[in-house]
Scaffold this motif. Sequence first.
Motif, PDB file in Angstrom:
ATOM      1  N   PRO A  24      -7.940 -13.673  -1.306  1.00  0.00           N
ATOM      2  CA  PRO A  24      -7.455 -12.509  -0.406  1.00  0.00           C
ATOM      3  C   PRO A  24      -6.283 -13.000   0.400  1.00  0.00           C
ATOM      4  N   GLN A  25      -5.167 -12.304   0.457  1.00  0.00           N
ATOM      5  CA  GLN A  25      -4.115 -12.763   1.198  1.00  0.00           C
ATOM      6  C   GLN A  25      -4.291 -12.239   2.853  1.00  0.00           C
ATOM      7  N   GLY A  26      -4.975 -11.179   3.105  1.00  0.00           N
ATOM      8  CA  GLY A  26      -5.159 -10.742   4.394  1.00  0.00           C
ATOM      9  C   GLY A  26      -3.907 -10.190   5.107  1.00  0.00           C
ATOM     10  N   LEU A  27      -4.098  -9.553   6.238  1.00  0.00           N
ATOM     11  CA  LEU A  27      -3.181  -8.799   7.141  1.00  0.00           C
ATOM     12  C   LEU A  27      -1.972  -9.617   7.544  1.00  0.00           C
ATOM     13  N   ALA A  28      -2.504 -10.685   7.932  1.00  0.00           N
ATOM     14  CA  ALA A  28      -1.416 -11.568   8.703  1.00  0.00           C
ATOM     15  C   ALA A  28      -0.139 -12.117   7.461  1.00  0.00           C
ATOM     16  N   ARG A  29      -0.650 -12.461   6.276  1.00  0.00           N
ATOM     17  CA  ARG A  29       0.398 -12.787   5.267  1.00  0.00           C
ATOM     18  C   ARG A  29       0.908 -11.501   4.874  1.00  0.00           C
ATOM     19  N   LEU A  30       0.352 -10.351   4.743  1.00  0.00           N
ATOM     20  CA  LEU A  30       0.967  -9.168   4.343  1.00  0.00           C
ATOM     21  C   LEU A  30       2.315  -8.977   5.092  1.00  0.00           C
ATOM     22  N   ALA A  31       1.935  -9.015   6.598  1.00  0.00           N
ATOM     23  CA  ALA A  31       2.859  -8.682   7.598  1.00  0.00           C
ATOM     24  C   ALA A  31       4.013  -9.516   7.445  1.00  0.00           C
ATOM     25  N   ARG A  32       3.868 -10.761   7.101  1.00  0.00           N
ATOM     26  CA  ARG A  32       5.024 -11.620   6.899  1.00  0.00           C
ATOM     27  C   ARG A  32       5.788 -11.185   5.505  1.00  0.00           C
ATOM     28  N   TYR A  33       5.242 -10.929   4.450  1.00  0.00           N
ATOM     29  CA  TYR A  33       5.738 -10.580   3.354  1.00  0.00           C
ATOM     30  C   TYR A  33       6.722  -9.166   3.767  1.00  0.00           C
ATOM     31  N   VAL A  34       6.030  -8.392   4.260  1.00  0.00           N
ATOM     32  CA  VAL A  34       6.949  -7.145   4.610  1.00  0.00           C
ATOM     33  C   VAL A  34       8.121  -7.509   5.532  1.00  0.00           C
ATOM     34  N   GLN A  35       7.988  -8.180   6.439  1.00  0.00           N
ATOM     35  CA  GLN A  35       8.975  -8.571   7.381  1.00  0.00           C
ATOM     36  C   GLN A  35      10.039  -9.277   6.460  1.00  0.00           C
ATOM     37  N   LEU A  36       9.797 -10.205   5.667  1.00  0.00           N
ATOM     38  CA  LEU A  36      10.628 -10.982   4.765  1.00  0.00           C
ATOM     39  C   LEU A  36      11.200  -9.851   3.653  1.00  0.00           C
ATOM     40  N   LEU A  37      10.463  -8.884   3.036  1.00  0.00           N
ATOM     41  CA  LEU A  37      11.233  -8.043   1.886  1.00  0.00           C
ATOM     42  C   LEU A  37      11.500  -6.737   2.039  1.00  0.00           C
TER      43      LEU A  37
END
Length: 362
Positions: free
Chosen positions: A294-307
């Motif tokens: 699982p990726q988790g919310l911290a990673r998801l937030a970074r992905y959204v910030q980038l893309l």
Amino acid sequence: MLNREVFWPPADELVEVAERIRARLGEWPAAATRWRICLTAPEAPKADDLIVFTEAHEAHEADTERLAQSGAAVLDADGRRVTLRRGDERFVLEGDWSDDWLAALAAFLDCNFEPHDALVLALAWRAGDENKDDAWPVDFATFPRVADLPPAPEGGFPACPDRLGLYPVLPSAEWVERVLDLGVRTAQLRRKTTDAADLKREIVRSVDAGRRHDAQLFINDHWREAVAAGAYGVHLGQEDVQTADLAAIAKAGLRLGLSTHGYYEMLRALHFGPSYLALGAVFPTTTKVMPTKPQGLARLARYVQLLSGRVPLVAIGGIDAQAMPGVLATRVGSAAVVRAVTEAADTASAVSTLQHMFACKR
């Protein structure tokens, strides 16, 4: 990273830079694998060794393959091209990188990223980033590109709304009709069957429902049937990109959604110009076997910030009403749900509650 062997042979200067970078990356779960970056090939490589060759002549191809098959990861960096091998897997990246990239690689591995994703981040790192208020790599221009991919389809795929909202993934046409009747405007049919006639009927019925409701109805995996039925779009996994006829899908005017499970797969998927990217699995899920943790919310937030703003994004995996506020706090434009709708005691109430959460985040 202290009190353990990070580089072998010992490289005090690299460790010092790696520690400095790691200190600026924030809190992350302890790495599941304590990687040791080997600057020369050890006689007896271990499964947690990442062996680095920085010149093409340092290792023959046969030696590289032998080391990769031993269980160690092997990284060849030459010019603007980096190749990472783990067993039978091969990850190839091209771009420019800073002199600190090896130290950054150690730091991102310590943040519990798999080697291919840590490598993407390390190549995106720039000297001096540790002096920024937010040191995490978020400038897409510094990120490498995935090499050795087939060309993207000419003309590309049609766009879809940047914010797809609530996105139920449903097992049957009956479920598609029920959910669209409740006001949902993005849905996916994930029909698990080996019966070709059943599959065709379910897809045609679902596509018809999508048209009646002017909805974005995606078909999971079965792209040929989706094209034949004139679906709004199709959703494919990473493995399907190698076998599906993307040109045929694009020529038919269908939107394309692609699953991703980390930085490397995001870059790979973006090469094909999809209509949206699915980011997951955010949380543990029982609806399918996942290839990654699982990726988790911290990673998801970074992905959204980038893309964000570059391509529509869909969070997916283990998301329910309880988890939804945290997911939406990352500013992702859509979230896919399965059991939160199909296993709800009251479908209408569940859909209404989830829809309201999206409305409050607009």
